[in-house]
Design a protein around this motif. Structure first.
Motif, mmCIF file in Angstrom:
data_model
loop_
_atom_site.group_PDB
_atom_site.id
_atom_site.type_symbol
_atom_site.label_atom_id
_atom_site.label_comp_id
_atom_site.label_asym_id
_atom_site.label_seq_id
_atom_site.Cartn_x
_atom_site.Cartn_y
_atom_site.Cartn_z
ATOM 1 N N GLU A 1 0.839 -1.184 0.000
ATOM 2 C CA GLU A 1 0.000 0.000 0.000
ATOM 3 C C GLU A 1 0.882 1.244 0.000
ATOM 4 O O GLU A 1 1.894 1.303 0.685
ATOM 5 N N THR A 2 0.469 2.269 -0.743
ATOM 6 C CA THR A 2 1.176 3.535 -0.728
ATOM 7 C C THR A 2 0.720 4.334 0.479
ATOM 8 O O THR A 2 -0.477 4.507 0.677
ATOM 9 N N PRO A 3 1.637 4.790 1.309
ATOM 10 C CA PRO A 3 1.232 5.544 2.487
ATOM 11 C C PRO A 3 0.593 6.869 2.094
ATOM 12 O O PRO A 3 0.959 7.474 1.087
ATOM 13 N N ALA A 4 -0.371 7.294 2.885
ATOM 14 C CA ALA A 4 -1.031 8.570 2.631
ATOM 15 C C ALA A 4 -0.033 9.697 2.870
ATOM 16 O O ALA A 4 0.782 9.647 3.786
ATOM 17 N N VAL A 5 -0.089 10.715 2.021
ATOM 18 C CA VAL A 5 0.843 11.827 2.108
ATOM 19 C C VAL A 5 0.029 13.092 2.347
ATOM 20 O O VAL A 5 -0.841 13.423 1.555
ATOM 21 N N ASP A 6 0.294 13.780 3.467
ATOM 22 C CA ASP A 6 -0.351 15.063 3.730
ATOM 23 C C ASP A 6 0.474 16.149 3.076
ATOM 24 O O ASP A 6 1.657 16.307 3.370
ATOM 25 N N MET A 7 -0.179 16.901 2.187
ATOM 26 C CA MET A 7 0.539 17.903 1.435
ATOM 27 C C MET A 7 -0.459 18.969 1.009
ATOM 28 O O MET A 7 -1.594 18.662 0.672
ATOM 29 N N ASN A 8 -0.030 20.224 1.027
ATOM 30 C CA ASN A 8 -0.902 21.272 0.503
ATOM 31 C C ASN A 8 -0.407 21.694 -0.875
ATOM 32 O O ASN A 8 0.632 21.221 -1.353
ATOM 33 N N GLU A 9 -1.144 22.577 -1.504
ATOM 34 C CA GLU A 9 -0.829 22.932 -2.888
ATOM 35 C C GLU A 9 0.518 23.623 -3.019
ATOM 36 O O GLU A 9 1.269 23.353 -3.966
ATOM 37 N N LYS B 1 1.799 15.484 -7.933
ATOM 38 C CA LYS B 1 1.142 15.506 -9.241
ATOM 39 C C LYS B 1 -0.358 15.274 -9.090
ATOM 40 O O LYS B 1 -1.170 16.005 -9.670
ATOM 41 N N GLU B 2 -0.744 14.259 -8.322
ATOM 42 C CA GLU B 2 -2.162 13.951 -8.146
ATOM 43 C C GLU B 2 -2.910 15.124 -7.517
ATOM 44 O O GLU B 2 -3.999 15.479 -7.954
ATOM 45 N N LEU B 3 -2.327 15.724 -6.484
ATOM 46 C CA LEU B 3 -2.971 16.842 -5.811
ATOM 47 C C LEU B 3 -3.159 18.022 -6.764
ATOM 48 O O LEU B 3 -4.251 18.600 -6.844
ATOM 49 N N LEU B 4 -2.112 18.370 -7.506
ATOM 50 C CA LEU B 4 -2.205 19.510 -8.400
ATOM 51 C C LEU B 4 -3.173 19.267 -9.548
ATOM 52 O O LEU B 4 -3.923 20.166 -9.928
ATOM 53 N N LEU B 5 -3.160 18.070 -10.096
ATOM 54 C CA LEU B 5 -4.085 17.786 -11.195
ATOM 55 C C LEU B 5 -5.524 17.740 -10.692
ATOM 56 O O LEU B 5 -6.443 18.165 -11.403
ATOM 57 N N LYS B 6 -5.738 17.238 -9.473
ATOM 58 C CA LYS B 6 -7.093 17.205 -8.909
ATOM 59 C C LYS B 6 -7.597 18.620 -8.672
ATOM 60 O O LYS B 6 -8.745 18.935 -8.981
ATOM 61 N N ASN B 7 -6.729 19.491 -8.151
ATOM 62 C CA ASN B 7 -7.112 20.884 -7.900
ATOM 63 C C ASN B 7 -7.210 21.694 -9.184
ATOM 64 O O ASN B 7 -7.894 22.702 -9.220
ATOM 65 N N HIS B 8 -6.517 21.265 -10.216
ATOM 66 C CA HIS B 8 -6.506 21.980 -11.499
ATOM 67 C C HIS B 8 -7.809 21.789 -12.259
ATOM 68 O O HIS B 8 -8.267 22.683 -12.954
ATOM 69 N N ALA B 9 -8.395 20.621 -12.126
ATOM 70 C CA ALA B 9 -9.607 20.285 -12.906
ATOM 71 C C ALA B 9 -10.812 21.075 -12.515
ATOM 72 O O ALA B 9 -11.021 21.743 -11.652
#
Length: 90
Positions: free
Chosen positions: A27-35, A82-90
């Motif tokens: 499993e990939t560990p959850a990563v807390d990150m802001n934009e 990448k996932e966070l930025l693309l999710k927020n970009h859409a």
């Protein structure tokens, strides 16, 4: 590494008579990150396009991928950014 681990696990399972079991998935560990952190990780500025995000991720991943001398932690940070930025970009 994963291929080798799967191969070894299957060989061990075969010797124990448990050929039908598969290796457990990591499993990939959850990563807390802001934009702003995600932008800094990928070396981008606010307002970057989706193409810029993908291009920066690909460029860094080519250098920091575990198969090329990087490590799992760095790769997971790049993927999470990448996932966070693309999710927020859409």
């Amino acid at each position: 590494r994963q291929y080798v681990m799967n191969h070894v696990y299957k060989k061990l399972s075969a010797s124990n008579g448990n050929e039908q079991q598969e290796a457990p998935r990591k499993e990939t560990p959850a990563v807390d990150m802001n934009e702003s952190q995600a932008l800094a990780i990928l070396g981008l500025k606010a307002g970057a396009s989706a193409d810029d995000i993908v291009r920066a991720h690909r460029s860094l991943m080519q250098k920091l991928h575990p198969d090329r001398g990087g490590n799992d932690y760095l790769a997971s940070q790049l993927n999470a950014a990448k996932e966070l930025l693309l999710k927020n970009h859409a």
